[in-house]
Scaffold this motif. Structure first.
Motif: not given
Ligand SMILES: NC(=O)c1ccc[n+]([C@@H]2O[C@H](COP(=O)([O-])OP(=O)(O)OC[C@H]3O[C@@H](n4cnc5c(N)ncnc54)[C@H](OP(=O)(O)O)[C@@H]3O)[C@@H](O)[C@H]2O)c1
Length: 201
Positions: A1-13
């Motif tokens: 099954m294809t994995l669905v992944s969120i990939g983002l850079s995010v600030s501490l807030d």
């Protein structure tokens, strides 16, 4: 099954861009700090000199780049000027929009505009991704997919900066969601966090 992944850079807030983002201010006020680590290593990861992450980030970035398809939103696409029609990962990309853009998608590019919503977009992404993960790379698309129970994993690059406003990664969606932390990589100017989404059923 294809994995669905969120990939983002995010600030501490919790922001993926600071206030007043737009094509002339791609990550908003103060938001360029979110991407500083990408170039902090000196040594390019591949042929593209824009990607030179620090040593401890390199395996993580290599993994993020090894995706089978990218799913994003029209604002990210417009702000990035459609990556000129080829996403930096090299993967085919799908842009959710109400109105297909005039360029950087379609024949001769790696891009496809999808006007039928997140389920259609994921169907199309699955068709090309094969065994490799689908990477979601915009806040609004991440929120919609999380709220619909379509996400398996979050890969967040947590950057020690407070932006005080801008584009919130989670906003008011998806509501209560149980997560399990499955990896932490401490690097220079960034901590790479991986969470498995506890999907009901
Ligand atoms: N920190 C990071 O790692 C990172 C990575 C990528 C982007 N960013 C930043 O994130 C910001 C953009 O993110 P965002 O969440 O504001 O916007 P976005 O998700 O990129 O785009 C939102 C737009 O996509 C279209 N859309 C979304 N869902 C749709 C659906 N279900 N059906 C049809 N169209 C749909 C709509 O555009 P239309 O109605 O106009 O078609 C909507 O206004 C930018 O500042 C970008 O630089 C940060």
């Amino acid at each position: 099954m294809t994995l669905v992944s969120i990939g983002l850079s995010v600030s501490l807030d919790g922001y993926v861009a600071g206030p007043h983002d737009g094509p002339d201010n791609p990550l908003g006020d103060g938001g360029s700090r979110l991407f500083t680590w990408w170039t902090a290593g000196g040594e390019p990861l591949g042929d593209d000199p824009r990607f030179a992450p620090p040593a401890r980030s390199r395996p993580v970035v290599a993994e993020l780049f090894d995706c089978g398809a990218v799913l994003t939103g029209r604002r990210t696409f417009d702000i990035a000027r459609g990556w000129g029609g080829q996403h930096p990962t090299g993967a085919p990309f799908f842009v959710l929009t109400h109105e297909p853009p005039p360029r950087w998608v379609g024949p001769g590019t790696g891009g496809t505009a999808v006007t039928g919503g997140i389920h259609r977009a994921l169907e199309a992404a699955r068709r090309v991704a094969g065994d490799r993960p689908i990477s979601i790379t915009s806040a609004s698309v991440a929120q919609q997919c999380l709220a619909a129970g379509l996400v398996d994993e979050l890969n967040l690059n947590l950057v020690p900066v407070l932006l005080g406003g801008g584009v919130a990664l989670f906003g008011e969606r998806p509501g209560p969601t149980a997560l399990e932390c499955t990896r932490v990589v401490e690097s220079d100017g960034v901590t790479h966090l991986r969470y498995r989404v506890d999907r009901p059923g």
